[in-house]
Design a protein around this motif. Structure first.
Motif, PDB file in Angstrom:
ATOM      1  N   LEU A  31      52.980  80.768  17.317  1.00 41.35           N
ATOM      2  CA  LEU A  31      51.564  81.106  17.324  1.00 41.35           C
ATOM      3  C   LEU A  31      51.010  80.905  15.917  1.00 41.35           C
ATOM      4  N   SER A  32      49.751  80.547  15.817  1.00 43.05           N
ATOM      5  CA  SER A  32      49.160  80.351  14.492  1.00 43.05           C
ATOM      6  C   SER A  32      49.126  81.665  13.712  1.00 43.05           C
ATOM      7  N   GLU A  33      48.949  82.760  14.413  1.00 41.34           N
ATOM      8  CA  GLU A  33      48.996  84.102  13.834  1.00 41.34           C
ATOM      9  C   GLU A  33      49.785  85.001  14.780  1.00 41.34           C
ATOM     10  N   PRO A  34      50.698  85.844  14.268  1.00 47.34           N
ATOM     11  CA  PRO A  34      51.410  86.773  15.148  1.00 47.34           C
ATOM     12  C   PRO A  34      50.415  87.691  15.867  1.00 47.34           C
ATOM     13  N   TRP A  49      55.362  92.595  17.478  1.00 45.59           N
ATOM     14  CA  TRP A  49      54.714  91.392  16.973  1.00 45.59           C
ATOM     15  C   TRP A  49      55.260  90.195  17.736  1.00 45.59           C
ATOM     16  N   VAL A  50      54.431  89.523  18.527  1.00 46.80           N
ATOM     17  CA  VAL A  50      54.821  88.306  19.231  1.00 46.80           C
ATOM     18  C   VAL A  50      54.512  87.134  18.313  1.00 46.80           C
ATOM     19  N   VAL A  51      55.513  86.244  18.125  1.00 48.27           N
ATOM     20  CA  VAL A  51      55.363  85.147  17.168  1.00 48.27           C
ATOM     21  C   VAL A  51      55.360  83.770  17.818  1.00 48.27           C
ATOM     22  N   ALA A  52      55.805  83.677  19.092  1.00 50.03           N
ATOM     23  CA  ALA A  52      55.862  82.367  19.763  1.00 50.03           C
ATOM     24  C   ALA A  52      55.846  82.555  21.273  1.00 50.03           C
ATOM     25  N   LEU A  53      55.352  81.523  21.969  1.00 49.63           N
ATOM     26  CA  LEU A  53      55.329  81.518  23.429  1.00 49.63           C
ATOM     27  C   LEU A  53      55.966  80.239  23.946  1.00 49.63           C
ATOM     28  N   VAL A  54      56.819  80.389  24.964  1.00 50.60           N
ATOM     29  CA  VAL A  54      57.465  79.261  25.633  1.00 50.60           C
ATOM     30  C   VAL A  54      57.313  79.511  27.129  1.00 50.60           C
ATOM     31  N   GLY A  55      56.329  78.892  27.754  1.00 52.53           N
ATOM     32  CA  GLY A  55      56.084  79.158  29.165  1.00 52.53           C
ATOM     33  C   GLY A  55      55.778  80.626  29.385  1.00 52.53           C
ATOM     34  N   ASN A  56      56.569  81.279  30.257  1.00 53.81           N
ATOM     35  CA  ASN A  56      56.398  82.719  30.523  1.00 53.81           C
ATOM     36  C   ASN A  56      57.321  83.573  29.662  1.00 53.81           C
ATOM     37  N   TRP A  57      57.757  83.049  28.574  1.00 51.91           N
ATOM     38  CA  TRP A  57      58.644  83.750  27.655  1.00 51.91           C
ATOM     39  C   TRP A  57      57.936  83.939  26.325  1.00 51.91           C
ATOM     40  N   TYR A  60      59.497  87.722  20.021  1.00 50.91           N
ATOM     41  CA  TYR A  60      58.850  88.815  19.295  1.00 50.91           C
ATOM     42  C   TYR A  60      59.824  89.487  18.338  1.00 50.91           C
ATOM     43  N   HIS A  61      59.259  90.149  17.340  1.00 46.38           N
ATOM     44  CA  HIS A  61      60.076  90.901  16.388  1.00 46.38           C
ATOM     45  C   HIS A  61      60.554  92.159  17.087  1.00 46.38           C
ATOM     46  N   SER A  62      61.852  92.430  17.014  1.00 42.15           N
ATOM     47  CA  SER A  62      62.448  93.526  17.778  1.00 42.15           C
ATOM     48  C   SER A  62      62.181  94.902  17.190  1.00 42.15           C
ATOM     49  N   GLY A  63      61.661  94.963  15.982  1.00 38.26           N
ATOM     50  CA  GLY A  63      61.437  96.251  15.344  1.00 38.26           C
ATOM     51  C   GLY A  63      62.584  96.652  14.434  1.00 38.26           C
ATOM     52  N   GLU A  65      64.904  95.393  11.309  1.00 38.78           N
ATOM     53  CA  GLU A  65      65.160  94.490  10.185  1.00 38.78           C
ATOM     54  C   GLU A  65      64.584  93.100  10.407  1.00 38.78           C
ATOM     55  N   ASP A  66      65.438  92.077  10.371  1.00 36.41           N
ATOM     56  CA  ASP A  66      64.960  90.687  10.489  1.00 36.41           C
ATOM     57  C   ASP A  66      65.297  90.103  11.852  1.00 36.41           C
ATOM     58  N   ARG A  67      65.311  90.923  12.880  1.00 38.65           N
ATOM     59  CA  ARG A  67      65.766  90.509  14.206  1.00 38.65           C
ATOM     60  C   ARG A  67      64.607  90.207  15.149  1.00 38.65           C
ATOM     61  N   PHE A  68      64.865  89.232  16.037  1.00 35.18           N
ATOM     62  CA  PHE A  68      63.878  88.813  17.021  1.00 35.18           C
ATOM     63  C   PHE A  68      64.528  88.769  18.394  1.00 35.18           C
ATOM     64  N   CYS A  69      63.720  88.914  19.434  1.00 37.49           N
ATOM     65  CA  CYS A  69      64.176  88.855  20.831  1.00 37.49           C
ATOM     66  C   CYS A  69      63.308  87.870  21.590  1.00 37.49           C
ATOM     67  N   ILE A  70      63.802  87.467  22.736  1.00 39.24           N
ATOM     68  CA  ILE A  70      63.002  86.669  23.667  1.00 39.24           C
ATOM     69  C   ILE A  70      63.032  87.382  25.002  1.00 39.24           C
ATOM     70  N   ASP A  71      61.881  87.448  25.647  1.00 38.10           N
ATOM     71  CA  ASP A  71      61.791  88.149  26.918  1.00 38.10           C
ATOM     72  C   ASP A  71      60.681  87.530  27.752  1.00 38.10           C
ATOM     73  N   ARG A  72      60.832  87.603  29.047  1.00 41.79           N
ATOM     74  CA  ARG A  72      59.816  87.113  29.980  1.00 41.79           C
ATOM     75  C   ARG A  72      58.650  88.113  29.970  1.00 41.79           C
ATOM     76  N   TYR A  73      57.455  87.581  30.139  1.00 41.61           N
ATOM     77  CA  TYR A  73      56.294  88.455  30.280  1.00 41.61           C
ATOM     78  C   TYR A  73      55.483  88.014  31.487  1.00 41.61           C
ATOM     79  N   GLU A  74      54.828  88.974  32.112  1.00 41.95           N
ATOM     80  CA  GLU A  74      53.996  88.674  33.271  1.00 41.95           C
ATOM     81  C   GLU A  74      52.521  88.659  32.904  1.00 41.95           C
ATOM     82  N   VAL A  75      52.136  89.555  32.017  1.00 45.69           N
ATOM     83  CA  VAL A  75      50.746  89.686  31.600  1.00 45.69           C
ATOM     84  C   VAL A  75      50.682  89.486  30.091  1.00 45.69           C
TER      85      VAL A  75
END
Length: 104
Positions: A31-34, A49-57, A60-63, A65-75
């Motif tokens: 994303l251009s801005e989180p 903080w969501v930083v990128a989108l890939v289809g329905n995924w 985001y920053h997991s909260g 340290e420096d860790r991130f997760c990927i998860d499906r979203y519906e809305v």
């Protein structure tokens, strides 16, 4: 929750570590801005903080340290919360590419 400035620093460091296809793919999905999205799971932080989108995924920053997760979203604007392992951003992007874009 980390500040937007701290998040930008983490993203910049991770982006600097990426090369080739990983970096090209990241530039396509980021994303251009989180964006601040609601944590529907309500475990831990109220927002992510969501930083990128890939289809329905979303990535985001997991909260933590420096860790991130990927998860499906519906809305748009709401994440289910950290359900899978969290890793550094450059390794998460590399994992997506190595899996031939089969996110699970």
């Amino acid at each position: 929750m980390i500040s937007e400035e701290e998040l930008s620093s983490l993203i910049d460091e991770s982006e600097w570590m990426m090369e080739g296809l990983d970096k090209s793919f990241w530039r396509l999905i980021k994303l251009s801005e989180p964006e601040l999205w609601e944590n529907k799971n309500q475990d831990g932080d109220e927002h992510f903080w969501v930083v990128a989108l890939v289809g329905n995924w979303c990535i985001y920053h997991s909260g933590f340290e420096d860790r991130f997760c990927i998860d499906r979203y519906e809305v748009s604007g709401a994440v289910e919360g950290p359900t899978n392992k969290s890793i550094t951003l450059q390794y998460l992007v590399a994992d997506i590419i190595q899996s031939r874009f089969k996110i699970s």
